[in-house]
Design a protein around this motif. Structure first.
Motif, PDB file in Angstrom:
ATOM      1  N   THR B  83      14.655  50.739  19.235  1.00 49.87           N
ATOM      2  CA  THR B  83      14.145  50.024  20.417  1.00 49.87           C
ATOM      3  C   THR B  83      15.252  49.863  21.461  1.00 49.87           C
ATOM      4  OG1 THR B  83      14.642  47.915  19.324  1.00 49.87           O
ATOM      5  CG2 THR B  83      12.365  48.704  19.183  1.00 49.87           C
ATOM      6  N   PRO B  84      15.846  50.986  21.880  1.00 52.43           N
ATOM      7  CA  PRO B  84      16.961  50.880  22.842  1.00 52.43           C
ATOM      8  C   PRO B  84      16.507  50.354  24.194  1.00 52.43           C
ATOM      9  CG  PRO B  84      16.275  53.164  22.586  1.00 52.43           C
ATOM     10  CD  PRO B  84      15.538  52.386  21.538  1.00 52.43           C
ATOM     11  N   GLU B  85      15.190  50.421  24.486  1.00 49.68           N
ATOM     12  CA  GLU B  85      14.698  50.007  25.798  1.00 49.68           C
ATOM     13  C   GLU B  85      14.702  48.491  25.975  1.00 49.68           C
ATOM     14  OE1 GLU B  85      13.044  51.248  23.311  1.00 49.68           O
ATOM     15  OE2 GLU B  85      11.138  50.212  22.992  1.00 49.68           O
ATOM     16  N   LEU B  86      14.926  47.751  24.861  1.00 46.48           N
ATOM     17  CA  LEU B  86      14.876  46.292  24.953  1.00 46.48           C
ATOM     18  C   LEU B  86      16.196  45.739  25.489  1.00 46.48           C
ATOM     19  CD1 LEU B  86      13.023  45.477  21.618  1.00 46.48           C
ATOM     20  CD2 LEU B  86      12.076  45.988  23.874  1.00 46.48           C
ATOM     21  N   ASP B  87      16.126  44.477  25.905  1.00 47.82           N
ATOM     22  CA  ASP B  87      17.282  43.827  26.523  1.00 47.82           C
ATOM     23  C   ASP B  87      17.291  42.370  26.085  1.00 47.82           C
ATOM     24  OD1 ASP B  87      19.123  42.625  28.221  1.00 47.82           O
ATOM     25  OD2 ASP B  87      18.491  43.780  29.986  1.00 47.82           O
ATOM     26  N   ALA B  88      18.371  41.961  25.410  1.00 51.98           N
ATOM     27  CA  ALA B  88      18.454  40.596  24.872  1.00 51.98           C
ATOM     28  C   ALA B  88      18.277  39.542  25.967  1.00 51.98           C
ATOM     29  CB  ALA B  88      19.802  40.388  24.174  1.00 51.98           C
ATOM     30  N   TYR B  89      18.610  39.901  27.200  1.00 48.07           N
ATOM     31  CA  TYR B  89      18.499  38.953  28.310  1.00 48.07           C
ATOM     32  C   TYR B  89      17.111  38.307  28.358  1.00 48.07           C
ATOM     33  CZ  TYR B  89      17.959  37.375  33.126  1.00 48.07           C
ATOM     34  OH  TYR B  89      17.692  36.628  34.230  1.00 48.07           O
ATOM     35  N   TYR B  90      16.083  39.126  28.109  1.00 49.66           N
ATOM     36  CA  TYR B  90      14.713  38.611  28.206  1.00 49.66           C
ATOM     37  C   TYR B  90      14.322  37.776  26.993  1.00 49.66           C
ATOM     38  CZ  TYR B  90      14.444  41.870  32.041  1.00 49.66           C
ATOM     39  OH  TYR B  90      14.683  42.532  33.213  1.00 49.66           O
ATOM     40  N   GLY B  91      15.132  37.837  25.935  1.00 49.01           N
ATOM     41  CA  GLY B  91      14.823  37.059  24.735  1.00 49.01           C
ATOM     42  C   GLY B  91      15.421  35.664  24.755  1.00 49.01           C
ATOM     43  N   ILE B  92      16.228  35.392  25.768  1.00 50.66           N
ATOM     44  CA  ILE B  92      16.964  34.117  25.775  1.00 50.66           C
ATOM     45  C   ILE B  92      16.211  33.058  26.572  1.00 50.66           C
ATOM     46  CG2 ILE B  92      19.112  32.973  26.414  1.00 50.66           C
ATOM     47  CD1 ILE B  92      20.465  35.704  26.255  1.00 50.66           C
ATOM     48  N   ASN B  93      16.035  31.901  25.957  1.00 53.17           N
ATOM     49  CA  ASN B  93      15.493  30.748  26.661  1.00 53.17           C
ATOM     50  C   ASN B  93      16.684  29.929  27.155  1.00 53.17           C
ATOM     51  OD1 ASN B  93      14.505  28.318  27.478  1.00 53.17           O
ATOM     52  ND2 ASN B  93      13.646  27.722  25.484  1.00 53.17           N
ATOM     53  N   PRO B  94      16.918  29.946  28.476  1.00 53.94           N
ATOM     54  CA  PRO B  94      18.126  29.270  28.961  1.00 53.94           C
ATOM     55  C   PRO B  94      18.114  27.761  28.699  1.00 53.94           C
ATOM     56  CG  PRO B  94      16.759  30.059  30.789  1.00 53.94           C
ATOM     57  CD  PRO B  94      16.149  30.592  29.539  1.00 53.94           C
ATOM     58  N   ASN B  95      16.920  27.218  28.465  1.00 57.55           N
ATOM     59  CA  ASN B  95      16.819  25.771  28.244  1.00 57.55           C
ATOM     60  C   ASN B  95      16.817  25.392  26.768  1.00 57.55           C
ATOM     61  OD1 ASN B  95      16.597  25.341  31.044  1.00 57.55           O
ATOM     62  ND2 ASN B  95      14.429  25.906  30.944  1.00 57.55           N
ATOM     63  N   THR B 109      31.035  30.937  26.399  1.00 61.98           N
ATOM     64  CA  THR B 109      30.342  32.220  26.617  1.00 61.98           C
ATOM     65  C   THR B 109      29.921  32.774  25.256  1.00 61.98           C
ATOM     66  OG1 THR B 109      31.647  32.737  28.592  1.00 61.98           O
ATOM     67  CG2 THR B 109      30.572  34.580  27.485  1.00 61.98           C
ATOM     68  N   SER B 110      28.676  33.216  25.174  1.00 62.40           N
ATOM     69  CA  SER B 110      28.185  33.855  23.954  1.00 62.40           C
ATOM     70  C   SER B 110      27.789  35.282  24.262  1.00 62.40           C
ATOM     71  CB  SER B 110      26.963  33.119  23.398  1.00 62.40           C
ATOM     72  OG  SER B 110      27.306  31.823  22.983  1.00 62.40           O
ATOM     73  N   CYS B 111      28.156  36.175  23.372  1.00 65.25           N
ATOM     74  CA  CYS B 111      27.698  37.552  23.481  1.00 65.25           C
ATOM     75  C   CYS B 111      26.392  37.627  22.697  1.00 65.25           C
ATOM     76  CB  CYS B 111      28.767  38.483  22.901  1.00 65.25           C
ATOM     77  SG  CYS B 111      28.300  40.201  22.988  1.00 65.25           S
ATOM     78  N   VAL B 112      25.274  37.536  23.425  1.00 70.91           N
ATOM     79  CA  VAL B 112      23.973  37.408  22.770  1.00 70.91           C
ATOM     80  C   VAL B 112      23.361  38.793  22.571  1.00 70.91           C
ATOM     81  CG1 VAL B 112      21.682  36.369  22.846  1.00 70.91           C
ATOM     82  CG2 VAL B 112      23.642  35.145  23.816  1.00 70.91           C
ATOM     83  N   ALA B 113      23.128  39.126  21.318  1.00 71.64           N
ATOM     84  CA  ALA B 113      22.654  40.462  20.966  1.00 71.64           C
ATOM     85  C   ALA B 113      21.269  40.367  20.341  1.00 71.64           C
ATOM     86  CB  ALA B 113      23.614  41.111  19.968  1.00 71.64           C
ATOM     87  N   PRO B 114      20.471  41.445  20.445  1.00 66.00           N
ATOM     88  CA  PRO B 114      19.266  41.503  19.616  1.00 66.00           C
ATOM     89  C   PRO B 114      19.666  41.417  18.144  1.00 66.00           C
ATOM     90  CG  PRO B 114      19.259  43.264  21.259  1.00 66.00           C
ATOM     91  CD  PRO B 114      20.624  42.643  21.281  1.00 66.00           C
ATOM     92  N   GLY B 115      18.750  40.961  17.309  1.00 67.08           N
ATOM     93  CA  GLY B 115      19.019  40.893  15.875  1.00 67.08           C
ATOM     94  C   GLY B 115      19.189  42.281  15.287  1.00 67.08           C
ATOM     95  N   SER B 116      19.489  42.341  14.000  1.00 62.44           N
ATOM     96  CA  SER B 116      19.853  43.626  13.404  1.00 62.44           C
ATOM     97  C   SER B 116      18.723  44.228  12.578  1.00 62.44           C
ATOM     98  CB  SER B 116      21.113  43.471  12.568  1.00 62.44           C
ATOM     99  OG  SER B 116      20.957  42.410  11.670  1.00 62.44           O
TER     100      SER B 116
END
Lengths: 386, 384
Positions: B83-95, B109-116
């Motif tokens: 699923t290379p087309e995905l982007d962790a940015y959209y998985g993050i709830n900033p609140n 700062t966190s390096c937020v990655a998709p799960g494995s």
């Protein structure tokens, strides 16, 4: 064997520079300037800190989990077939080699308790073991240290998800009270088959066996206490410490011990309510506060006890106040304080020699760990890998 | 504008450890030196305190996993192992309130990655714990995974990968497809008619093949050697994430294709398979070898207060406390690819600053007293 010139932390709150003699698995003598006997091995502990081994009271060490068997199976302390299982004995969950394999002595532990999981209302009894050995019968310090009970949402998660009771806290508390009532009325009669469940709980009601109750909040702990008012002989031990504030007068007045568990999972909102300051406050008011490892069945770290102590140091900044919470207090709660948990003459030689005080400095490392006078780990030993 | 006065500054850059004042203005560190003028500035007294850069958690999933149970998960799309087309940015709830916990651990700062769950999982983002502009950089890596997670997710569905063999093939096939896609695009030149059909997943792989971002791969024990082979084959940069067992491969990991090693989390016992070795000592070994090494929380599934303990356990095994601090500051920022913004107390960088009662990688009872992100105070220890 003579350990000379170390700083002895007795685990009861005192520290002093003294020598310590070990023989026949026991602490034979503690004193200043003990002279070596002929042929006695002398270990120079100058500049080192001598601790009792940590005692982890309600752990899962030695339990073959689902990942260590070739077939899928639940952990051996987790009998999820009936929420009322007081007749089980945690002793049978313990695999000596599985505990030994984790090399717990390299992390300062010499004694651990195997407790049934928090998924049953009554889970069975807790047993205490050495951390290094093979035969559970030889490793066991005490069986029947207490009855493990739980009023946490784990019951609902385990059984409610199968459309079985309990689906609600109502069932949990109703049956907690009901089983104790039945047990108090229970009498073994000749000619009648024995009721193992009630017979086990009878020991709790009669005060022979402490009742360890895992609670998810301060409110549920209080509800447990209210139910227990009908049974004055019951010796309650609160497990988890979640949601306690330190202002619970009923805990202080009744000197109810608390075993705090490490809040290791930030997604577990109950566990995240564990407040170190509250534990310090209770301890400061004379409550026996002990620490244990990770909550429920999640995988605990071998460092859990030390890390608990470090978190507590951030509140108390006094290692002689913190160390008893990892040693003598859990030993007392589990009823093995006449065997281990402090440095006193006559007790088992469960002794850990640290290069510095690990509650103060991360540069501290273990030089030697003795379990009943035997070296189970020393600096330079290879760490095992699976 | 304010001046943090008289602190012991662990700058984590060429300035080393210095007694100095530090000026913050408009969210940036604007001046470091002794006896800075405090005219018109608020003064924060840090005498006797340790001042460090905000921590960079080089591998986590904070903000993307809301709780325990189904449908709580926004970073593991377990429907396709690629699923290379995905982007962790959209998985993050900033609140997500997890960020409050994260801040209390000094992580800015966190390096937020998709799960494995997947062999190739999607883009990774560097994300601040608070502030107006949370994204530090996006993407900072493409996430990948080897070993038990992809196997464990797909084999119950009777789908590939069921084995490490298939994982190696899937990873290769994706990288080869990106290579071919890039070649077609180059061959097409300016002619839109000859361009290959737009493929988001392959587009996301281009910066990896161009060595602009690393492939950030969950890899334990011998999996890291497979990863190194693939990295050499495609001449890409990789980071070895989790890295338990790295002490068996210290020399091999000193390779130009290894962009960094990110060790942890370690709140677990030994368990069979890839969790069979728990070697904090690899961090010192890698550091001595000259390999850039960091530690991680892997939060929120595992405890987010992991960083201090991981650094501390490395110090217990002989690492210098300041080198240990680098694993969550300068090294972590460099590995994540955000060292132009964060990771050291350097004039011009973001004012992400921590004030501690003592040096947290040495003193077990060090307490975090203040946290600043982009110059804003986001945490202050309550007085006892």
């Amino acid at each position: 064997m003579l350990i000379k010139n170390g700083r002895l932390h007795d685990g009861l709150g005192a520290v002093s520079c003294q020598d310590l003699r070990i023989g026949q698995g026991r602490i034979l003598a503690i004193g200043k300037d003990l002279a070596p006997e002929q042929g006695e091995e002398v270990f120079d502990a100058s500049g080192m800190e001598v601790f009792p081994g940590f005692v982890q009271p309600v752990s899962v060490w030695g339990i073959n989990g689902s990942m260590t068997e070739i077939r899928p199976s639940s952990n051996d302390n987790d009998e999820r077939s009936n929420p009322i299982m007081p007749e089980l004995d945690g002793f049978y969950a313990f695999n000596g080699r599985a505990a030994t394999y984790q090399q717990l002595g390299a992390f300062g532990l010499t004694c651990c308790g195997v407790a049934p999981a928090d998924n049953n209302l009554f889970g069975g009894t807790i047993a205490m073991f050495c951390v290094d050995g093979v035969n559970p019968y030889k490793m066991c310090l005490k069986r029947g240290c207490g009855m493990m009970a739980s009023v946490t949402p784990n019951l609902k998660k385990t059984y409610g998800s199968r459309q079985q009771a309990p689906m609600t806290r109502m069932w949990t508390f109703a049956n907690f009270a009901l089983q104790l009532r039945k047990a108090s009325e229970y009498k073994e009669e000749e000619g009648k088959p024995k009721d193992d469940k009630l017979a086990a709980l009878k020991q709790v009601v009669e005060g022979q066996l402490p009742l360890f109750v895992s609670c998810d909040s301060g409110a549920s702990a209080r509800q447990v206490w209210d139910i227990l008012q009908d049974y004055p002989k019951i010796r309650l031990v609160l497990v988890n410490g979640f949601g306690l504030t330190g202002d619970e007068e009923w805990i202080v007045e009744n000197k109810i011990p608390v075993i705090a568990r490490y809040a290791s999972n930030p997604l577990d909102e109950d566990a995240m309510t564990m407040d170190w300051k509250a534990m310090a406050k209770l301890s400061g008011q004379g409550v026996s506060v002990a620490f244990s490892g990770t909550y429920t069945n999640s995988m605990g770290a071998r460092e859990d006890m030390l890390w608990n102590g470090i978190e507590m140091m951030k509140v108390l900044h006094d290692s002689e106040k913190v160390l008893p919470m990892l040693t003598s207090v859990p030993a007392r709660i589990m009823g093995v304080d006449d065997i281990t948990g402090s440095l006193r003459e006559g007790l088992r030689a469960d002794v850990v020699i640290w290069s510095a005080n690990p509650l103060e400095s991360y540069q501290a490392h273990i030089v030697r760990t003795y379990q009943a006078g035997q070296v189970i780990y020393q600096e330079g030993d290879a760490m095992k890998c699976m | 504008m304010y001046v943090i006065q008289n602190g012991t500054l662990y700058t984590m850059d060429g300035q080393g450890v210095i007694q100095a004042d530090l000026r913050v203005k408009d969210g940036k560190i604007t001046q470091i030196g002794q006896g800075l003028s405090t005219e018109g500035a608020q003064v924060i007294d840090a005498a006797g305190k340790c001042v460090t850069p905000g921590f960079v958690d080089a591998h986590s999933h904070v903000g993307g996993i809301a709780g325990i149970g189904p449908n709580q998960e926004d970073l593991n799309e377990i429907t396709n192992p690629l699923t290379p087309e995905l982007d962790a940015y959209y998985g993050i709830n900033p609140n997500d309130k997890i960020f409050d916990t994260v801040i209390r651990q000094g992580i800015t700062t966190s390096c937020v990655a998709p799960g494995s769950a997947n062999v190739v999982c999607g883009w990774v983002v560097a994300y601040k714990s608070a502030g107006k502009d949370r994204v530090v950089r996006r993407p900072v890596a493409m996430k990948g995974a080897m070993g038990i997670n992809p196997k464990g997710c797909y084999s119950p569905k009777n789908l590939a990968p069921m084995t490490r063999m298939a994982i190696a093939n899937l990873m290769r096939s994706y990288l080869r497809n990106v290579q071919e896609y890039m070649k077609k695009k180059a061959d097409a030149g300016d002619d839109p008619a000859k361009q290959p059909p737009y493929d988001l997943g392959l587009e996301h792989g281009i910066p990896v093949l161009e060595k602009k971002i690393p492939l950030k791969v969950h890899s334990y024990m011998h999996d890291m050697m497979t990863l190194l082979e693939i990295a050499k084959e495609f001449d890409i940069l990789v980071t070895v994430d989790h890295a338990q067992g790295a002490s068996d491969y210290l020399e091999e990991l000193n390779d130009p294709h290894i962009h960094g090693v990110i060790f942890g989390p370690t709140c677990e016992p030994l368990f069979p398979g890839e969790g069979g070795k728990l070697d904090y000592e690899c961090c010192k070994g890698l550091d001595d070898e000259g390999v850039s090494v960091a530690v991680m929380t892997d939060g929120p599934v595992t405890t987010v207060n992991m960083l201090l303990f991981e650094m501390g356990e490395c110090v217990r095994r002989g690492m210098d406390p300041v080198r240990a601090l680098a694993m969550v500051t300068s090294n972590a920022a460099e590995i994540v690819g955000v060292s132009d913004r964060v990771g050291s107390l350097t004039v011009g960088k973001d004012a992400d600053i921590l004030i501690w009662s003592k040096l947290p990688t040495l003193a077990a009872d060090a307490v975090l007293e203040r946290v600043f992100i982009d110059g804003e105070s986001v945490y202050q220890k309550e007085n006892d």
